[in-house]
Design an enzyme around this catalytic site. Sequence first.
Site, short mmCIF file in Angstrom:
data_model
loop_
_atom_site.label_atom_id
_atom_site.label_comp_id
_atom_site.label_asym_id
_atom_site.label_seq_id
_atom_site.Cartn_x
_atom_site.Cartn_y
_atom_site.Cartn_z
N ARG A 188 0.83 -1.21 0.12
CA ARG A 188 0.01 0.03 -0.13
C ARG A 188 0.82 1.28 -0.04
O ARG A 188 1.76 1.37 0.91
CB ARG A 188 -0.71 -0.10 1.31
CG ARG A 188 -2.34 0.53 1.02
CD ARG A 188 -3.03 0.79 2.30
NE ARG A 188 -2.85 1.75 3.17
CZ ARG A 188 -2.97 2.24 4.28
NH1 ARG A 188 -3.27 1.17 5.13
NH2 ARG A 188 -2.96 3.53 4.63
N GLU A 232 -14.08 5.96 18.57
CA GLU A 232 -13.58 4.72 17.74
C GLU A 232 -14.90 3.84 17.28
O GLU A 232 -15.71 4.29 18.38
CB GLU A 232 -12.84 3.96 18.65
CG GLU A 232 -11.46 4.53 18.96
CD GLU A 232 -10.25 4.68 17.81
OE1 GLU A 232 -10.26 3.67 16.89
OE2 GLU A 232 -9.51 5.34 17.74
N LYS A 285 -2.79 7.19 30.68
CA LYS A 285 -2.24 8.79 30.87
C LYS A 285 -2.17 9.14 32.16
O LYS A 285 -0.98 9.88 32.67
CB LYS A 285 -2.79 9.65 29.88
CG LYS A 285 -2.96 9.15 28.72
CD LYS A 285 -3.99 10.27 27.90
CE LYS A 285 -4.14 9.86 26.27
NZ LYS A 285 -5.36 10.58 25.62
N GLY A 287 -0.96 14.70 23.81
CA GLY A 287 -0.76 15.18 22.54
C GLY A 287 0.23 16.12 22.23
O GLY A 287 1.38 15.97 22.75
N VAL A 339 1.25 11.51 26.44
CA VAL A 339 0.02 12.10 27.25
C VAL A 339 -0.24 13.64 26.93
O VAL A 339 0.91 14.20 26.72
CB VAL A 339 0.45 12.15 28.68
CG1 VAL A 339 -0.66 12.81 29.49
CG2 VAL A 339 0.94 11.07 29.43
#
Lengths: 427, 427
Positions: B50, B190, B205, B134, B132
């Site tokens: 891919r 999700e 986290k 972002g 943790v």
Amino acid sequence: MSEAIGIGMLGAGNVGGGVVEALQQGAERYAARVGRPLELRRALVRDASRPRPGLATEQLTTDVDDVIGDPGTQIVIELLGGEDPAREYIERALRAGRHVVTANKEVIAKYGAELLAVASRHNVRLLYEASVGGGIPIVQPLRRDLLANDVHTVTAIINGTTNFMLTAMAQDGADYEDVLAEAHRLGYAEPDPTDDVEGIDASYKLAILCGLAFHVAIAPDEVIRQGITTLTASDFTYAAELGHTIKLLATGRLSDGELVASVRPTLIGYGEPLAKVDGVLNAVQVEGDLVGRVLFEGPGAGPRPTAGAVLADVLDVARDLVVGREPLNQITYTAATVRAPDDHESRYYIRMTGANQPGVLAKVATALGEHGINIASVIQFGMEEDAPTEEFVITTYLANGGRLRTALEQIDGFDEVVVGNVLAMAS
Amino acid sequence: MSEAIGIGMLGAGNVGGGVVEALQQGAERYAARVGRPLELRRALVRDASRPRPGLATEQLTTDVDDVIGDPGTQIVIELLGGEDPAREYIERALRAGRHVVTANKEVIAKYGAELLAVASRHNVRLLYEASVGGGIPIVQPLRRDLLANDVHTVTAIINGTTNFMLTAMAQDGADYEDVLAEAHRLGYAEPDPTDDVEGIDASYKLAILCGLAFHVAIAPDEVIRQGITTLTASDFTYAAELGHTIKLLATGRLSDGELVASVRPTLIGYGEPLAKVDGVLNAVQVEGDLVGRVLFEGPGAGPRPTAGAVLADVLDVARDLVVGREPLNQITYTAATVRAPDDHESRYYIRMTGANQPGVLAKVATALGEHGINIASVIQFGMEEDAPTEEFVITTYLANGGRLRTALEQIDGFDEVVVGNVLAMAS
């Protein structure tokens, strides 16, 4: 592994007292985190006969060489403040092979680049986390944690005294002189408040932030600067009617290699995160290509928060000393042009008083238009029909600072109009 | 000085794509900041046929040894997510003498201490800023900038999905199922949202934050955990009438060597800084003896912010490699007892439905009193005189979790009362 790491101090005032206290209270914890105990050795003071809590008489000295020249001292903490003699002492300490940790915003803003070069040549570190934002971690996050970003904007509230005053004006409808008196009473303002209220203190801190964020060296006197002394209670009333509050905003913006840096009272919308930073709090907002926007908020001054920032630098150096890590002082500055005030664009808020007669507004609007200033709104507040004069506020779209200045000089010459106050608006 | 620093990647999905893009866009800047170019070498993927933007086919491999075993690779970035096989690959990379940068909260929360020990033994670094918060710098500020503090409390909003959902419930009066559908539609949740809505992601986290803030190792399953699935629109209405909003709050508190760590929907007063952190934003508030209180706020997820955090770690390692600095992986953990839920104290909000008849409230109050639960307030909302049942909320003073549980089990056994929801209140 048990030999102590020696620390010398230049200055033992407010923040110095906080450092001494924290070193004693945290001794065991610091030894565990570093791997060796920290030992506070000599402290330079003006009057060695005055007792200082936590320091024995024989630790006090009035001779700087007793501190810098002490062979058992690896780290020198500079807390004298001001340019002279702090700049010279820092340089001497670096040349003597001492690592230096300083909280001195003025020295770092004016001489940071050259002192870092001296440190590099002598294979020692010069750290200054406490010079901006007190206890807020911001120097190291910019140097390290945001380094992958192309940072384009820094917006900050970095003077607690003025933020306390402006918050009081916004919340209580108080006038400038009243909140200054209150700040004096509470010990938030110096006897001579010039450095704070004229934005000089903030311009030092902004110059340091610009160096870290943009990797560009800018002198503090290149920062466009306006104080808060002309603000009136009515400015806050009008700003509130426009959905804004007024903050002494320090802003740095880099685009296409051109840096615009300013410290000035600025109207910001209530929805903005910085509009909610009140009282003596400080906050720094950083915008970069990867992170988007990130905000750091906390106590911008005070002996204990500042001591915490100083000691974070000290522990960092000490941990490196324990494991024998080489110093890393690498800041690479790139060239940039700094925009002069007249070349700078902003939205503006202009408060004026005009004769209550037909044609006045048209005259003002024409003058602005002739200088290429685009009016966004004209607002008259609480006009009484038979009053001889009326107060009104004009807001502009993005306008060139020089053209606006020329236009306002012309308008100020009209018999019918007095220009009251001109403030930037965040856009 | 011109030899490149080789980087290998494990995983090339969303965040991986962000890393590849940033490495290309920032190549020149990074080379200048590090002193040598960074070279992206091989990337482990599941399907090497891919095509991936920015990666040539010959860079892709399905064999992890092509990445870890590549002698030109000094830094391995792990972005596979999940425990298996990420934990094993990280350990193999460390044993092979590669520095590892990871965004993997689950692996670091569960195996951080032991992997750091492996790194230390093999004289390499293991960094995890992106695990943790972002793009928010928080790992390194806790390790370094707040190290002089005795940190006693960490309070955080560290799951963007649930914060988006709770913000929508608070602002729109929407019900849980509606905001979950909306989060699915926008791609914030999700397909199986369990990890987010049950607080599992946040517990990983928080375990990492506790290790950094308190120097205490805590397993994620020791975190007291409650999901947001039982929240109703009425809980937000009642909270609002009490002057509160509801956030999924991750809280760690160390006192007298005892650690209390919890992730649960919590009522917090509108005046609290964390009450204003809305939507997908994350925020971490740290309280320590020197700094007082400091807040970090920003984007907690997303490919670009997360890539920024990953690359900050990469640049840090790379700069050390260039000057030959030895790695410093020192985290010293101290022992602490982790409080079980039943031994933990909190204020509580309890929503109940009771028969509309005399004596019901007295019965409930008596049961609570018998178990030592102190009632702070009882509030009935919108009661109709002839309704067969009425809903009411009881708030408590600090109460022991175990005793409250027993009391509520007893109350739930009464014919006249149904316990609706029990939420913590920040105190």
